[in-house]
Design a protein around this motif. Structure first.
Motif, PDB file in Angstrom:
ATOM      1  N   ARG A   1      -9.743  -8.230  87.404  1.00 54.96           N
ATOM      2  CA  ARG A   1     -10.260  -9.110  86.255  1.00 54.96           C
ATOM      3  C   ARG A   1      -8.983  -9.427  85.372  1.00 54.96           C
ATOM      4  N   LEU A   2      -8.259  -8.595  85.047  1.00 58.16           N
ATOM      5  CA  LEU A   2      -7.125  -8.655  84.124  1.00 58.16           C
ATOM      6  C   LEU A   2      -6.257  -9.588  84.837  1.00 58.16           C
ATOM      7  N   LEU A   3      -6.056  -9.509  86.006  1.00 55.02           N
ATOM      8  CA  LEU A   3      -5.178 -10.436  86.839  1.00 55.02           C
ATOM      9  C   LEU A   3      -5.596 -11.850  86.599  1.00 55.02           C
ATOM     10  N   SER A   4      -6.950 -12.138  86.991  1.00 55.98           N
ATOM     11  CA  SER A   4      -7.520 -13.374  86.846  1.00 55.98           C
ATOM     12  C   SER A   4      -7.597 -13.840  85.550  1.00 55.98           C
ATOM     13  N   GLU A   5      -7.812 -13.033  84.476  1.00 58.12           N
ATOM     14  CA  GLU A   5      -7.671 -13.665  83.093  1.00 58.12           C
ATOM     15  C   GLU A   5      -6.380 -13.593  82.518  1.00 58.12           C
ATOM     16  N   GLN A   6      -5.480 -12.788  83.004  1.00 58.22           N
ATOM     17  CA  GLN A   6      -4.016 -12.858  82.513  1.00 58.22           C
ATOM     18  C   GLN A   6      -4.093 -12.165  81.027  1.00 58.22           C
ATOM     19  N   ARG A   7      -4.744 -10.917  81.079  1.00 53.99           N
ATOM     20  CA  ARG A   7      -4.941 -10.008  79.935  1.00 53.99           C
ATOM     21  C   ARG A   7      -4.102  -8.811  80.006  1.00 53.99           C
ATOM     22  N   SER A   8      -3.894  -8.434  78.723  1.00 55.50           N
ATOM     23  CA  SER A   8      -3.190  -7.143  78.671  1.00 55.50           C
ATOM     24  C   SER A   8      -4.300  -5.943  78.491  1.00 55.50           C
ATOM     25  N   ALA A   9      -4.192  -4.797  78.700  1.00 49.22           N
ATOM     26  CA  ALA A   9      -5.197  -3.727  78.450  1.00 49.22           C
ATOM     27  C   ALA A   9      -4.434  -2.505  78.342  1.00 49.22           C
ATOM     28  N   GLN A  10      -5.114  -1.396  77.540  1.00 48.30           N
ATOM     29  CA  GLN A  10      -4.428  -0.019  77.256  1.00 48.30           C
ATOM     30  C   GLN A  10      -5.510   0.770  77.844  1.00 48.30           C
ATOM     31  N   TRP A  11      -5.412   1.680  79.043  1.00 48.33           N
ATOM     32  CA  TRP A  11      -6.198   2.640  79.611  1.00 48.33           C
ATOM     33  C   TRP A  11      -5.647   3.936  79.154  1.00 48.33           C
TER      34      TRP A  11
ATOM     35  N   GLN B   1       0.069  -5.278  81.456  1.00 44.35           N
ATOM     36  CA  GLN B   1       0.209  -6.717  80.847  1.00 44.35           C
ATOM     37  C   GLN B   1       0.650  -7.781  81.826  1.00 44.35           C
ATOM     38  N   PRO B   2       0.370  -8.859  81.745  1.00 45.05           N
ATOM     39  CA  PRO B   2       0.674  -9.959  82.705  1.00 45.05           C
ATOM     40  C   PRO B   2       2.233  -9.975  82.909  1.00 45.05           C
ATOM     41  N   PHE B   3       2.741 -10.335  84.279  1.00 42.44           N
ATOM     42  CA  PHE B   3       4.052 -10.240  84.384  1.00 42.44           C
ATOM     43  C   PHE B   3       4.233 -11.388  85.573  1.00 42.44           C
ATOM     44  N   GLY B   4       4.804 -12.686  85.253  1.00 40.18           N
ATOM     45  CA  GLY B   4       4.690 -13.549  86.019  1.00 40.18           C
ATOM     46  C   GLY B   4       3.326 -13.775  86.970  1.00 40.18           C
ATOM     47  N   GLN B   5       3.052 -13.783  87.988  1.00 45.97           N
ATOM     48  CA  GLN B   5       1.690 -13.870  88.899  1.00 45.97           C
ATOM     49  C   GLN B   5       0.951 -12.674  88.792  1.00 45.97           C
ATOM     50  N   GLY B   6       1.809 -11.661  88.406  1.00 43.10           N
ATOM     51  CA  GLY B   6       1.064 -10.301  88.572  1.00 43.10           C
ATOM     52  C   GLY B   6       0.914  -9.462  87.184  1.00 43.10           C
ATOM     53  N   LEU B   7       0.864  -8.169  87.455  1.00 44.67           N
ATOM     54  CA  LEU B   7       0.886  -7.454  86.330  1.00 44.67           C
ATOM     55  C   LEU B   7       1.748  -6.272  86.221  1.00 44.67           C
ATOM     56  N   LEU B   8       2.416  -5.940  85.228  1.00 46.36           N
ATOM     57  CA  LEU B   8       3.352  -4.763  84.930  1.00 46.36           C
ATOM     58  C   LEU B   8       2.562  -3.764  84.589  1.00 46.36           C
ATOM     59  N   LEU B   9       2.580  -2.552  85.206  1.00 43.90           N
ATOM     60  CA  LEU B   9       1.978  -1.226  84.637  1.00 43.90           C
ATOM     61  C   LEU B   9       2.838  -0.378  84.403  1.00 43.90           C
ATOM     62  N   GLU B  10       2.730   0.069  83.089  1.00 41.23           N
ATOM     63  CA  GLU B  10       3.465   1.043  82.392  1.00 41.23           C
ATOM     64  C   GLU B  10       2.626   2.399  82.492  1.00 41.23           C
ATOM     65  N   VAL B  11       3.227   3.480  82.939  1.00 40.49           N
ATOM     66  CA  VAL B  11       2.517   4.503  83.375  1.00 40.49           C
ATOM     67  C   VAL B  11       2.965   5.798  82.582  1.00 40.49           C
ATOM     68  N   HIS B  12       2.297   6.610  81.793  1.00 41.32           N
ATOM     69  CA  HIS B  12       2.681   7.616  80.909  1.00 41.32           C
ATOM     70  C   HIS B  12       2.025   8.830  81.612  1.00 41.32           C
ATOM     71  N   VAL B  13       2.626   9.780  82.396  1.00 42.13           N
ATOM     72  CA  VAL B  13       2.086  10.820  82.903  1.00 42.13           C
ATOM     73  C   VAL B  13       1.948  12.110  81.890  1.00 42.13           C
ATOM     74  N   LEU B  14       0.635  12.501  81.659  1.00 38.62           N
ATOM     75  CA  LEU B  14       0.352  13.289  80.601  1.00 38.62           C
ATOM     76  C   LEU B  14       0.672  14.762  80.986  1.00 38.62           C
ATOM     77  N   ALA B  15       1.395  15.712  80.056  1.00 34.26           N
ATOM     78  CA  ALA B  15       1.617  17.106  80.563  1.00 34.26           C
ATOM     79  C   ALA B  15       0.449  17.621  80.282  1.00 34.26           C
ATOM     80  N   ALA B  16       0.092  18.866  81.032  1.00 33.88           N
ATOM     81  CA  ALA B  16      -0.767  19.660  81.076  1.00 33.88           C
ATOM     82  C   ALA B  16      -0.423  20.505  79.673  1.00 33.88           C
ATOM     83  N   SER B  17      -1.879  20.690  79.031  1.00 33.71           N
ATOM     84  CA  SER B  17      -1.628  21.383  77.591  1.00 33.71           C
ATOM     85  C   SER B  17      -1.870  22.832  77.928  1.00 33.71           C
ATOM     86  N   PRO B  18      -1.054  23.807  77.524  1.00 37.52           N
ATOM     87  CA  PRO B  18      -1.545  25.193  77.606  1.00 37.52           C
ATOM     88  C   PRO B  18      -2.680  25.559  76.862  1.00 37.52           C
ATOM     89  N   ALA B  19      -3.217  26.689  77.125  1.00 37.65           N
ATOM     90  CA  ALA B  19      -4.229  27.192  76.214  1.00 37.65           C
ATOM     91  C   ALA B  19      -3.945  27.248  74.686  1.00 37.65           C
TER      92      ALA B  19
END
Length: 334
Positions: A64-74, A93-111
């Motif tokens: 859906r984001l690709l077809s609408e050329q929209r950005s999103a934060q998940w 976010q839109p990048f040319g004809q596709g999407l650029l994904l910026e991925v932040h891997v979350l560290a596991a939080s200790p107790a």
């Protein structure tokens, strides 16, 4: 920047990046993301996006984001990595004809540690050196000026730099549990007023305090950061007048429980209001209504509220926006 220069720069990034083409296939992935997800950068090219996502809902949303050329934060999205699930925050976010994904891997939080995400820990690391320089400059200024008002302003800078450095150190050294003590909320708000009045163009401030509000049990440094973030956001959005209001509420639902007594701190501004496009994602990390915004302030403020067993809510229309911090008062009487 040319495509070659961009690829060279992106491959050196510590942040995970990927390009998704119009057919929902991986067109490129940088080494950082490949390492996190245990994929070979070359072998990943051409793979369907389904090799990453654990569910079909995300794929439908990407389409859906690709077809609408929209950005999103998940936030809190699970990705597959070598047969295991990795929790991530993703910016698309839109990048040319596709999407650029910026991925932040979350560290596991200790107790018993703070639930703050890896992106906020990285931010804490980045601010430590500038804070040290700021503190040193303020110390020199305080020694060299004779004017008492200027010395007081320099002292204010030193105190704030120390407070922020302490917060950063707690995040970086996994000492993230809130440090509870008696907190006078009106003292925090008066300090906020002092900080705002030191601005080059200070806002008009109004106070509407309930004098019957008791001290609460909380982390004063973190709660100071919340009210400062809320005020800064309002001013940077174009507000000219701020009202700081406190009230006590009874029988209030906070999360899954109903508390007998809670403190409500309102930061009210006369700015343009929260845009409709941001209302569903306003408290997500990396979401901002300003081109130069980091999108960290409200995310951090909400997490601090939750650490205290409270909530952060808002109501907004043009000319009148209210951010309300709710904190349980029951613990202060245990």
């Amino acid at each position: 920047m040319s495509d070659l220069a961009w690829r060279t720069w992106a491959e050196q990034m510590a942040t995970g990046l990927a390009l998704v083409d119009a057919d929902l296939r991986l067109a490129w992935i940088n080494p950082a993301l490949a390492e996190w997800l245990q994929l070979g950068p070359r072998s990943a090219v051409g793979q369907p996006l389904g090799v990453l996502f654990t569910g079909s809902d995300e794929l439908a949303q990407v389409a859906r984001l690709l077809s609408e050329q929209r950005s999103a934060q998940w936030r809190g999205v699970s990705l597959l990595a070598g047969g295991r699930e990795v929790v991530t925050d993703i910016a698309l976010q839109p990048f040319g004809q596709g999407l650029l994904l910026e991925v932040h891997v979350l560290a596991a939080s200790p107790a018993n540690s703070s639930p703050l995400s890896a992106s906020l820990r990285g931010f804490a690391h980045e601010v430590k050196n500038p804070l040290a320089g700021l503190r040193g400059a303020a110390q020199l200024l305080q020694r060299r000026v004779d004017n008492a008002d200027l010395q007081a302003l320099a002292g204010l800078i030193i105190d704030e730099a120390d407070r922020l450095a302490t917060l950063a150190n707690r995040l970086l050294h996994n000492d993230g549990a809130v440090r509870l003590g008696a907190v006078n909320i009106h003292q925090l708000l008066e300090r906020l007023a002092d900080l705002l009045q030191a601005e080059p163009s200070p806002p008009q401030l109004r106070h509407d305090y309930d004098p019957s509000v008791p001290d609460l049990l909380g982390d004063a440094d973190r709660l100071q950061q919340v009210v400062l973030n809320l005020a800064r956001n309002a001013l940077e959005a174009g507000a000219h007048t701020l009202t700081l209001r406190t009230r006590v509420e009874h029988g209030l639902r906070l999360g899954e429980r109903i508390v007998r007594m809670a403190l409500r701190v309102d930061v009210i501004d006369d700015g343009p209001g929260v845009s409709a496009a941001l209302r569903d994602t306003l408290f997500h990390p990396l979401v901002s209504g300003r081109p130069d915004g980091t999108g960290l302030g409200l995310a951090l403020s909400r997490e601090i509220a939750q650490e205290h067993g409270g909530e952060l809510r808002y109501a907004s229309r043009p000319g009148h926006t209210v951010f309300s911090l709710y904190l349980p008062l029951e613990r202060s009487h245990d």
